[in-house]
Design a protein around this motif. Structure first.
Motif, short mmCIF file in Angstrom:
data_model
loop_
_atom_site.label_atom_id
_atom_site.label_comp_id
_atom_site.label_asym_id
_atom_site.label_seq_id
_atom_site.Cartn_x
_atom_site.Cartn_y
_atom_site.Cartn_z
N MET A 83 -3.08 57.46 17.67
CA MET A 83 -4.20 57.09 18.54
C MET A 83 -5.14 58.27 18.73
SD MET A 83 -2.38 54.97 21.64
CE MET A 83 -3.95 54.82 22.53
N VAL A 110 4.32 55.69 18.11
CA VAL A 110 2.93 55.86 18.52
C VAL A 110 2.72 57.29 19.02
CG1 VAL A 110 1.10 55.16 20.12
CG2 VAL A 110 2.64 53.44 19.14
N ASN A 114 2.78 62.07 23.63
CA ASN A 114 1.45 62.37 24.14
C ASN A 114 1.11 63.81 23.81
OD1 ASN A 114 0.33 60.04 25.63
ND2 ASN A 114 2.19 60.21 26.85
N ARG A 137 -6.05 48.41 23.46
CA ARG A 137 -5.15 49.19 22.59
C ARG A 137 -3.89 48.41 22.22
NH1 ARG A 137 -7.29 54.41 23.31
NH2 ARG A 137 -9.41 54.04 24.01
N CYS A 165 -0.19 59.66 20.61
CA CYS A 165 -1.52 59.63 21.24
C CYS A 165 -2.07 61.04 21.30
CB CYS A 165 -1.44 59.04 22.65
SG CYS A 165 -3.02 59.07 23.52
N LYS A 220 3.41 55.15 24.59
CA LYS A 220 3.28 56.21 23.59
C LYS A 220 4.60 56.96 23.47
CE LYS A 220 -1.10 55.92 25.50
NZ LYS A 220 -1.53 55.62 26.88
N ASP A 221 5.03 57.16 22.24
CA ASP A 221 6.25 57.93 22.01
C ASP A 221 6.00 59.43 22.13
OD1 ASP A 221 8.33 55.84 21.07
OD2 ASP A 221 6.53 55.36 19.91
#
Length: 351
Positions: free
Chosen positions: A154, A56, A168, A133, A58, A165-166
């Protein structure tokens, strides 16, 4: 700053001018911002309750208002596709009535349903709209069950704590930057600055502005990498000197106006609306009348163009007549999107 429209949709107000400086009104609101900051920080620091079975990324920002999150997400999505991956966009669908989780259909959904940004993202890759989410990520997992290389991108949600989140990636507009450095409502920050910076993995400063270097210096002190990029217009078929009527409803209309000047277009009339503004048929008719009376070419942004669908007869006519000025992000380091994706994949593999 968002308000509820009478039909249930959310729409965005323009950022107040006093957010730019620490004037009297900002200081009067400062005590309230301390309370708001504590509340937002307590939420921001909550542990994630779900880790998706996909990496993920973001794309978020530190302040309220537009900073280039959607163009950045689109750039990452295009890079993922070029790498042979299967990106899924995840967005709240700001401005739409659908809470989700649902997959966006370009044939059946309008901006009134899922928001303008979701429609732009869906042109590149499958897009999920979800106010929750976590539920949105679970739907993304289902969509990727039979595909290799799934990855969730995202658009917004940096301050949302519930989905892990992996990576940001925080986007900062170089001209807006952090405003007066106060938390809402005294300033534009969504939460106290330092905790936000610490939580971020990468920063991208878009454009040129005198306030941006300070943020990059702060990021460097905390060991955070930052990169520079800028928005550039895609191919435009209009000749320089073309007399135009420009209209837009985005976070920072000045960005759009600067793009038009770069293209050497002559802005005779302009109409600026609030971010995510839900157009009406009468507004579309007024814009058409102005363009016809003064023989002007109508131009707008991609976000505004998709919001004209379903408005009415005048809206449909305006959508056909208006020329969309597309923009894309250009990076000083063209390898940045690929490296950001690979960083997220490495962190995911170490979970």
């Amino acid at each position: 700053m968002a308000l509820k429209h009478r039909d249930g949709r959310l729409w965005q107000m323009k950022a107040p001018e006093f957010w730019k400086e620490r004037g009297m009104l900002a200081w009067l609101l400062y005590p309230i911002s301390l309370i708001y900051g504590r509340i937002s920080l307590s939420r921001f620091n909550k542990p994630a309750r779900y880790k998706a079975h996909l990496p993920v990324i973001c794309v978020g920002n530190l302040v309220a208002g537009g900073a280039g999150k959607t163009p950045m997400a689109m750039s990452l999505g295009k890079a993922a596709v070029s790498l042979g991956l299967s990106p899924i966009f995840l967005t709240r669908g700001f401005g739409g009535t659908q809470e989700g989780p649902i997959e966006v259909s370009l044939d059946h959904h309008s901006a009134a349903d899922v928001g303008d940004e979701a429609l732009l993202l869906a042109r590149i890759a499958p897009t999920v709209v979800a106010k929750d989410r976590v539920q949105g990520a679970k739907l993304a997992e289902k969509l990727c069950e039979k595909q290799e290389g799934g990855i969730v991108i995202m658009d917004d949600g940096f301050q949302n704590p519930y989905l892990y989140k992996d990576l940001n990636l925080v986007v900062v507009d170089a001209q807006q930057s952090l405003g007066n450095d106060f938390v809402m409502p005294a300033g534009p920050l969504r939460a106290p600055l330092l905790p936000q910076v610490r939580r971020a993995d990468l920063f991208v400063v878009i454009g040129e502005g005198e306030r941006a270097p300070r943020l990059r210096q702060l990021a460097a002190k905390l060991g955070k990498a930052s990169n520079h990029a800028y928005l550039k217009p895609a191919k435009c078929n209009l000749l320089g000197g073309t007399r135009i009527l420009a209209f837009c409803g985005i976070g920072h209309p000045g960005k759009f106006h600067r793009t038009l000047k770069e293209l050497e277009l002559e802005i005779i009339e302009k109409r600026d609306f609030a971010d995510h503004h839900p157009y009406t048929n009468s507004e579309a008719r007024e814009l058409l009348d102005i363009s016809e009376q003064q023989n002007l070419t109508v131009v707008t942004t991609a976000k505004d163009h998709v919001r004209l669908k379903g408005v009415g007869e005048a809206g449909d006519t305006l959508a056909k007549k208006a020329l969309v000025i597309e923009v894309e992000i250009a990076f000083d380091d063209s390898s940045f999107p690929r490296r950001a994706i690979e960083q997220a994949q490495r962190k995911f593999s170490r979970r």
